[in-house]
Enzyme design. Structure first.
Site, PDB file in Angstrom:
ATOM      1  N   ASP A  40     -39.827  -8.223   9.376  1.00  0.00           N
ATOM      2  CA  ASP A  40     -39.161  -7.040   9.960  1.00  0.00           C
ATOM      3  C   ASP A  40     -37.707  -6.921   9.509  1.00  0.00           C
ATOM      4  O   ASP A  40     -36.874  -6.390  10.233  1.00  0.00           O
ATOM      5  CB  ASP A  40     -39.219  -7.072  11.501  1.00  0.00           C
ATOM      6  CG  ASP A  40     -40.615  -7.368  12.026  1.00  0.00           C
ATOM      7  OD1 ASP A  40     -41.534  -6.633  11.647  1.00  0.00           O
ATOM      8  OD2 ASP A  40     -40.781  -8.330  12.794  1.00  0.00           O
ATOM      9  N   HIS A  68     -44.508  -2.015   7.132  1.00  0.00           N
ATOM     10  CA  HIS A  68     -43.310  -1.483   6.488  1.00  0.00           C
ATOM     11  C   HIS A  68     -43.172  -0.010   6.846  1.00  0.00           C
ATOM     12  O   HIS A  68     -44.148   0.726   6.800  1.00  0.00           O
ATOM     13  CB  HIS A  68     -43.407  -1.604   4.957  1.00  0.00           C
ATOM     14  CG  HIS A  68     -43.392  -3.005   4.459  1.00  0.00           C
ATOM     15  ND1 HIS A  68     -43.675  -3.336   3.151  1.00  0.00           N
ATOM     16  CD2 HIS A  68     -43.116  -4.168   5.082  1.00  0.00           C
ATOM     17  CE1 HIS A  68     -43.585  -4.645   3.006  1.00  0.00           C
ATOM     18  NE2 HIS A  68     -43.252  -5.166   4.159  1.00  0.00           N
ATOM     19  N   VAL A 330     -44.019  -2.946  13.922  1.00  0.00           N
ATOM     20  CA  VAL A 330     -44.714  -1.775  13.361  1.00  0.00           C
ATOM     21  C   VAL A 330     -46.228  -1.938  13.519  1.00  0.00           C
ATOM     22  O   VAL A 330     -46.950  -0.983  13.765  1.00  0.00           O
ATOM     23  CB  VAL A 330     -44.354  -1.595  11.855  1.00  0.00           C
ATOM     24  CG1 VAL A 330     -45.108  -0.418  11.251  1.00  0.00           C
ATOM     25  CG2 VAL A 330     -42.856  -1.387  11.685  1.00  0.00           C
ATOM     26  N   ARG A 334     -45.224  -4.815  19.633  1.00  0.00           N
ATOM     27  CA  ARG A 334     -44.618  -5.795  20.550  1.00  0.00           C
ATOM     28  C   ARG A 334     -43.098  -5.794  20.419  1.00  0.00           C
ATOM     29  O   ARG A 334     -42.562  -5.587  19.336  1.00  0.00           O
ATOM     30  CB  ARG A 334     -45.122  -7.210  20.222  1.00  0.00           C
ATOM     31  CG  ARG A 334     -46.541  -7.461  20.661  1.00  0.00           C
ATOM     32  CD  ARG A 334     -46.979  -8.876  20.331  1.00  0.00           C
ATOM     33  NE  ARG A 334     -47.094  -9.088  18.890  1.00  0.00           N
ATOM     34  CZ  ARG A 334     -47.560 -10.203  18.341  1.00  0.00           C
ATOM     35  NH1 ARG A 334     -47.932 -11.209  19.101  1.00  0.00           N
ATOM     36  NH2 ARG A 334     -47.646 -10.330  17.031  1.00  0.00           N
ATOM     37  N   ARG A 336     -39.574  -7.296  19.834  1.00  0.00           N
ATOM     38  CA  ARG A 336     -39.117  -8.437  19.043  1.00  0.00           C
ATOM     39  C   ARG A 336     -38.041  -9.197  19.810  1.00  0.00           C
ATOM     40  O   ARG A 336     -37.186  -8.593  20.452  1.00  0.00           O
ATOM     41  CB  ARG A 336     -38.555  -7.961  17.703  1.00  0.00           C
ATOM     42  CG  ARG A 336     -39.591  -7.283  16.832  1.00  0.00           C
ATOM     43  CD  ARG A 336     -38.997  -6.779  15.517  1.00  0.00           C
ATOM     44  NE  ARG A 336     -39.965  -5.950  14.801  1.00  0.00           N
ATOM     45  CZ  ARG A 336     -39.667  -4.832  14.161  1.00  0.00           C
ATOM     46  NH1 ARG A 336     -38.424  -4.386  14.156  1.00  0.00           N
ATOM     47  NH2 ARG A 336     -40.596  -4.157  13.524  1.00  0.00           N
ATOM     48  N   LEU A 363     -26.764  -3.482   9.494  1.00  0.00           N
ATOM     49  CA  LEU A 363     -25.406  -3.909   9.857  1.00  0.00           C
ATOM     50  C   LEU A 363     -24.839  -3.026  10.967  1.00  0.00           C
ATOM     51  O   LEU A 363     -24.063  -3.480  11.814  1.00  0.00           O
ATOM     52  CB  LEU A 363     -24.492  -3.882   8.620  1.00  0.00           C
ATOM     53  CG  LEU A 363     -23.088  -4.459   8.798  1.00  0.00           C
ATOM     54  CD1 LEU A 363     -23.134  -5.959   9.103  1.00  0.00           C
ATOM     55  CD2 LEU A 363     -22.228  -4.209   7.558  1.00  0.00           C
ATOM     56  N   ASP A 364     -25.259  -1.750  10.978  1.00  0.00           N
ATOM     57  CA  ASP A 364     -24.753  -0.797  11.979  1.00  0.00           C
ATOM     58  C   ASP A 364     -25.139  -1.165  13.411  1.00  0.00           C
ATOM     59  O   ASP A 364     -24.488  -0.730  14.365  1.00  0.00           O
ATOM     60  CB  ASP A 364     -25.256   0.622  11.660  1.00  0.00           C
ATOM     61  CG  ASP A 364     -26.775   0.686  11.547  1.00  0.00           C
ATOM     62  OD1 ASP A 364     -27.343  -0.135  10.803  1.00  0.00           O
ATOM     63  OD2 ASP A 364     -27.404   1.541  12.197  1.00  0.00           O
ATOM     64  N   GLY A 444     -27.366  -2.136   4.475  1.00  0.00           N
ATOM     65  CA  GLY A 444     -27.997  -1.020   5.188  1.00  0.00           C
ATOM     66  C   GLY A 444     -27.210  -0.664   6.433  1.00  0.00           C
ATOM     67  O   GLY A 444     -26.903  -1.536   7.244  1.00  0.00           O
TER      68      GLY A 444
END
Length: 456
Positions: A40, A68, A330, A334, A336, A363-364, A444
């Site tokens: 993930d 994905h 995905v 469940r 995470r 990162l956001d 990202g």
């Protein structure tokens, strides 16, 4: 030497090799994208970026237990078994011999995505499946569920599998009783006989299992007609691709390093090799054709299901990461489990995979924190240990040593260059690079393609 006499030119060859042919590594290199944590991490997004100018995108292991998500033109596509790079209409998608294929799942996934948008138009003409790939049957999936139930009853805990039949089909493969795509498309009568034997074996092991053998075979015959044009000799196909004209070949790893059957947090792992070695065995290619190996790392750590998780935050921090990051599986839906970034784990993943660069995703999600912790060492009985423990009981006992870094406490989702990130966000990235000694190539900061910042 007799050979030299019959071949006078041989004596003039360097190194006195008498004109013997010498194998030289050659051909195209494949670019590999692998998960560096427990899955993930956002591999699909990195693959989507690289697939835009790829010729071939491959899957080498796992089955439809992977998940994905790719967003293109505001349409969200979900992939489990198909390589997510198939979204590019110019790409040939290749499912290698190391992948296990549930045929109803394959067609259902393709059809669902076709209904969402134009990304999968003509997918049947762009998909090649290795004839050596094993087939997941419905009874493998049913047995997976029964096994999980038995574990729960006997040990009070299960493995948290996706119940997609992955463990049972790899067990059949190792026991030499499995059936492959080549069996299905070459000789349906022979396939049917072997299917009956395997189904009856499962019925004797799991007495509650109900299998309509004739009904299943009828369905499989229908799938055989549809799948036959896609099935090819995978080794030959890939060899031709590697040694023909220049091509960009991309390999999309499923699952992740810490879920690897050998190197993951066993027994809470998947049933295949999702580290770099699985690329060669799962596609049928030599290691010298492996080029760039990109590790995908989430800016924090997540894990689905049970198993040791040293940097887990079972508190408000974990909850904030979970809600901000929308951390739901995905494949399973469940929740995470969430925690801080773990550099001990990442160093271990790097030892196995030899990452040439990293993609740091999400990162956001850390935007809200005034300070951010990073796990930098493990202590056991007060002593720092130099390795990542193999034993789960030991891993559960480690005490994590953290480095606290200042947060940036500001929205970074609109940043499109590294310089546009706040200084503290830049420092967070540089700290990871320095500690791991691996360059970060992408960062990202959001869901879309545009929100991947490329550094070099």
């Amino acid at each position: 030497m007799a050979f030299a006499e019959t071949n006078p030119a041989a004596s003039s060859l360097p190194n006195g090799d008498c004109g013997r042919p010498r194998a030289r590594p050659g051909g195209n290199r494949v670019t590999v994208v692998l998960g560096a944590q427990w899955g993930d991490e956002g591999k699909g997004k990195v693959v989507d970026l690289l697939a835009q100018d790829a010729d071939i995108v491959c899957r080498c292991q796992g089955g439809n237990n992977a998940g994905h998500t790719v967003v293109v033109d505001s349409v969200e596509y979900d992939f489990h078994l198909l390589p997510s790079g198939i979204i590019n209409p110019n790409v040939t998608a290749f499912i290698g011999n190391g992948v296990v294929i549930h045929l109803p799942g394959l067609f259902e996934e393709a059809e669902k995505n076709v209904q969402k948008g134009k990304g999968l138009e003509g997918w049947e003409k762009r998909l090649i499946i290795s004839d050596r790939a094993h087939i997941v049957f419905d009874f493998h999936q049913a047995a997976d569920g029964i096994q999980e139930q038995q574990r729960q009853e006997q040990a009070g805990k299960n493995l948290g599998t996706t119940k997609k039949g992955i463990g049972p089909v790899y067990s059949s493969k190792a026991a030499r009783s499995g059936l492959r795509m080549c069996d299905l498309v070459s000789d349906f009568d022979g396939f049917s006989e072997r299917f009956k034997v395997l189904a009856n074996q499962y019925k004797s092991i799991y007495p509650t299992l109900e299998i309509d053998i004739e009904g299943e075979l009828q369905k499989l015959k229908g799938y055989m007609e549809r799948i036959k044009p896609m099935v090819r000799d995978g080794v030959y196909f890939l060899y031709e691709a590697l040694h023909g004209p220049p091509k960009k070949i991309l390999v999309e790893g499923a699952n992740a390093a810490l879920l690897d059957i050998d190197f993951g947090t066993y027994p809470f792992v998947t049933s295949s090799n999702c580290t770099v070695g699985g690329v060669c065995t799962g596609l049928g290619m030599p290691p010298q054709n492996v080029g760039e190996v990109y590790g995908v790392v989430k800016a924090y750590t997540t894990r689905v299901g049970i198993g040791a998780f040293p940097t887990e935050q079972d508190n408000e921090i974990g909850e904030l990461l979970q809600t901000r990051g929308r951390e739901f599986g995905v494949t399973t839906g469940r929740k995470r489990r969430c925690g801080w970034l773990d550099l001990v784990l990442l160093k271990y993943a790097h030892m196995i995979n030899g990452f040439t660069a990293l993609a740091l995703t999400k990162l956001d999600i850390l935007d809200m924190f005034t300070e951010i912790k990073v796990g930098v060492a493990y202590k056991l009985d007060g002593e720092i240990i130099p390795h990542f423990p193999a034993n789960q009981e030991v891993l559960n006992k480690v005490e994590v040593q953290y480095k606290t870094l200042p947060g940036w406490n500001t929205d970074i989702s609109n940043a499109r260059t590294f310089k546009e990130l706040p200084v503290n966000a830049q420092n967070y990235v540089r700290f990871i690079e320095d500690e791991l000694q691996i360059p970060v190539k992408w960062i990202g900061v959001g869901k879309s393609r545009e929100s991947m910042i490329q550094l070099f």
